[in-house]
Motif scaffolding. Structure first.
Motif, PDB file in Angstrom:
ATOM      1  N   LEU A   1      92.165  51.589  65.153  1.00  0.00           N
ATOM      2  CA  LEU A   1      92.095  50.548  64.132  1.00  0.00           C
ATOM      3  C   LEU A   1      90.644  50.092  63.990  1.00  0.00           C
ATOM      4  CD1 LEU A   1      95.217  48.373  65.015  1.00  0.00           C
ATOM      5  CD2 LEU A   1      94.907  49.824  63.018  1.00  0.00           C
ATOM      6  N   ASP A   2      90.208  49.926  62.775  1.00  0.00           N
ATOM      7  CA  ASP A   2      88.848  49.480  62.489  1.00  0.00           C
ATOM      8  C   ASP A   2      88.856  47.957  62.356  1.00  0.00           C
ATOM      9  OD1 ASP A   2      86.408  48.759  61.252  1.00  0.00           O
ATOM     10  OD2 ASP A   2      86.275  50.713  60.259  1.00  0.00           O
ATOM     11  N   LYS A   3      88.293  47.286  63.352  1.00  0.00           N
ATOM     12  CA  LYS A   3      88.290  45.821  63.366  1.00  0.00           C
ATOM     13  C   LYS A   3      87.561  45.254  62.151  1.00  0.00           C
ATOM     14  CE  LYS A   3      87.763  41.949  66.485  1.00  0.00           C
ATOM     15  NZ  LYS A   3      87.465  41.526  67.847  1.00  0.00           N
ATOM     16  N   GLY A   4      86.529  45.927  61.700  1.00  0.00           N
ATOM     17  CA  GLY A   4      85.793  45.479  60.516  1.00  0.00           C
ATOM     18  C   GLY A   4      86.668  45.481  59.272  1.00  0.00           C
ATOM     19  N   VAL A   5      87.461  46.523  59.102  1.00  0.00           N
ATOM     20  CA  VAL A   5      88.369  46.610  57.949  1.00  0.00           C
ATOM     21  C   VAL A   5      89.434  45.525  58.026  1.00  0.00           C
ATOM     22  CG1 VAL A   5      90.150  48.041  56.839  1.00  0.00           C
ATOM     23  CG2 VAL A   5      87.978  49.067  57.549  1.00  0.00           C
ATOM     24  N   ILE A   6      90.014  45.345  59.207  1.00  0.00           N
ATOM     25  CA  ILE A   6      91.050  44.319  59.387  1.00  0.00           C
ATOM     26  C   ILE A   6      90.460  42.931  59.102  1.00  0.00           C
ATOM     27  CG2 ILE A   6      92.663  43.262  61.025  1.00  0.00           C
ATOM     28  CD1 ILE A   6      93.497  46.116  60.651  1.00  0.00           C
ATOM     29  N   THR A   7      89.281  42.672  59.604  1.00  0.00           N
ATOM     30  CA  THR A   7      88.624  41.377  59.384  1.00  0.00           C
ATOM     31  C   THR A   7      88.333  41.168  57.903  1.00  0.00           C
ATOM     32  OG1 THR A   7      87.647  41.452  61.590  1.00  0.00           O
ATOM     33  CG2 THR A   7      86.625  39.958  59.998  1.00  0.00           C
ATOM     34  N   ARG A   8      87.828  42.200  57.252  1.00  0.00           N
ATOM     35  CA  ARG A   8      87.528  42.097  55.819  1.00  0.00           C
ATOM     36  C   ARG A   8      88.798  41.826  55.009  1.00  0.00           C
ATOM     37  NH1 ARG A   8      87.557  46.151  52.363  1.00  0.00           N
ATOM     38  NH2 ARG A   8      87.219  47.724  53.950  1.00  0.00           N
ATOM     39  N   LEU A   9      89.865  42.551  55.317  1.00  0.00           N
ATOM     40  CA  LEU A   9      91.133  42.327  54.614  1.00  0.00           C
ATOM     41  C   LEU A   9      91.702  40.948  54.954  1.00  0.00           C
ATOM     42  CD1 LEU A   9      92.722  45.878  54.943  1.00  0.00           C
ATOM     43  CD2 LEU A   9      91.807  44.811  52.863  1.00  0.00           C
ATOM     44  N   GLY A  10      91.417  40.466  56.154  1.00  0.00           N
ATOM     45  CA  GLY A  10      91.869  39.139  56.563  1.00  0.00           C
ATOM     46  C   GLY A  10      91.236  38.016  55.755  1.00  0.00           C
ATOM     47  N   SER A  11      90.192  38.311  55.002  1.00  0.00           N
ATOM     48  CA  SER A  11      89.566  37.308  54.131  1.00  0.00           C
ATOM     49  C   SER A  11      90.413  37.041  52.885  1.00  0.00           C
ATOM     50  CB  SER A  11      88.178  37.779  53.693  1.00  0.00           C
ATOM     51  OG  SER A  11      88.283  38.800  52.709  1.00  0.00           O
ATOM     52  N   ASN A  12      91.412  37.871  52.642  1.00  0.00           N
ATOM     53  CA  ASN A  12      92.337  37.763  51.500  1.00  0.00           C
ATOM     54  C   ASN A  12      91.713  38.141  50.163  1.00  0.00           C
ATOM     55  OD1 ASN A  12      94.672  36.822  52.968  1.00  0.00           O
ATOM     56  ND2 ASN A  12      93.565  34.890  53.203  1.00  0.00           N
ATOM     57  N   GLN A  13      90.522  38.728  50.163  1.00  0.00           N
ATOM     58  CA  GLN A  13      89.902  39.129  48.904  1.00  0.00           C
ATOM     59  C   GLN A  13      90.756  40.171  48.172  1.00  0.00           C
ATOM     60  OE1 GLN A  13      87.186  37.628  47.505  1.00  0.00           O
ATOM     61  NE2 GLN A  13      87.812  38.808  45.706  1.00  0.00           N
ATOM     62  N   TYR A  14      91.460  41.013  48.938  1.00  0.00           N
ATOM     63  CA  TYR A  14      92.322  42.012  48.293  1.00  0.00           C
ATOM     64  C   TYR A  14      93.404  41.343  47.450  1.00  0.00           C
ATOM     65  CZ  TYR A  14      96.030  41.228  51.751  1.00  0.00           C
ATOM     66  OH  TYR A  14      97.019  40.668  52.515  1.00  0.00           O
ATOM     67  N   ILE A  15      93.834  40.147  47.853  1.00  0.00           N
ATOM     68  CA  ILE A  15      94.838  39.415  47.064  1.00  0.00           C
ATOM     69  C   ILE A  15      94.196  38.921  45.766  1.00  0.00           C
ATOM     70  CG2 ILE A  15      96.412  37.439  46.996  1.00  0.00           C
ATOM     71  CD1 ILE A  15      96.661  37.694  50.077  1.00  0.00           C
ATOM     72  N   GLU A  16      92.996  38.375  45.884  1.00  0.00           N
ATOM     73  CA  GLU A  16      92.267  37.923  44.685  1.00  0.00           C
ATOM     74  C   GLU A  16      92.022  39.082  43.722  1.00  0.00           C
ATOM     75  OE1 GLU A  16      91.283  34.829  43.610  1.00  0.00           O
ATOM     76  OE2 GLU A  16      92.517  34.119  45.290  1.00  0.00           O
ATOM     77  N   ASP A  17      91.765  40.261  44.280  1.00  0.00           N
ATOM     78  CA  ASP A  17      91.474  41.440  43.460  1.00  0.00           C
ATOM     79  C   ASP A  17      92.732  42.199  43.038  1.00  0.00           C
ATOM     80  OD1 ASP A  17      88.780  40.872  43.797  1.00  0.00           O
ATOM     81  OD2 ASP A  17      88.547  42.264  45.481  1.00  0.00           O
TER      82      ASP A  17
END
Length: 181
Positions: A13-29
């Motif tokens: 698991l890529d912690k950077g990817v998980i952290t980035r997705l944890g920002s919820n920007q994917y929901i905004e986008d």
């Protein structure tokens, strides 16, 4: 919680990817997440951790297993509340569908899923938890054109998280954390 995710090296698991997705920007986008892995790999846990993070930021979130979603659609049709039910699914900002494409679908189920996926495409986010890669999803639909339409709306708008089994620890995450009976 995203802070409690097991990042042992075998899981890849890529912690950077998980952290980035944890920002919820994917929901905004209005993007999706596909979480793939074997039974017990922690797909549901990770999806729910993303869901909890979204809740903390006041996004509407709904978790449902695909078999339960299909049953709720049948009930809504029988009760004459299908349009209202579909509208509520469309409005949910983050929909988490677990056990995605675990079994083959009927033509009616396939069409109902197309309706949901189409209605949410570029308007809301969905997390799909599956044991199978999208290539294996195609054969689960009753008709190739419906499969193509659904996959086109999911695959090209999704972040992919593949959870690998930990070769140093053959236990599932349930066993690892002592949750297995």
């Amino acid at each position: 919680s995203l802070t409690d995710i097991n990042y042992s090296s075998g899981r890849q698991l890529d912690k950077g990817v998980i952290t980035r997705l944890g920002s919820n920007q994917y929901i905004e986008d209005h993007h999706n997440i596909m979480i793939l892995g074997a039974t017990g790999a922690g797909k549901s846990y990770l999806a729910c951790a993303f869901g909890m993070e979204a809740c903390k930021h006041f996004y509407s979130v709904r978790y449902i297993r695909l078999p339960d979603l299909l049953n709720e659609i049948i009930i809504a049709k029988a009760e004459g509340t299908y349009q209202k039910y579909i509208k509520s699914i469309k409005k949910t900002q983050l929909l988490i569908i677990d056990e995605w494409m675990l079994v083959s679908l009927t033509e009616t189920e396939s069409r109902d899923l197309l309706e949901i996926v189409h209605a949410r495409h570029k308007r809301a986010s969905t997390i799909f938890c599956s044991q199978f890669a999208p290539v294996g999803w195609h054969s689960k639909f009753s008709e190739g054109t419906i499969a193509d339409a659904i996959l086109d709306r999911i695959v090209h708008d999704s972040h992919l998280i593949q959870i690998h089994s930990d070769s140093n620890n053959d236990k599932s995450m349930r066993e690892y954390y002592g949750l297995k009976k």
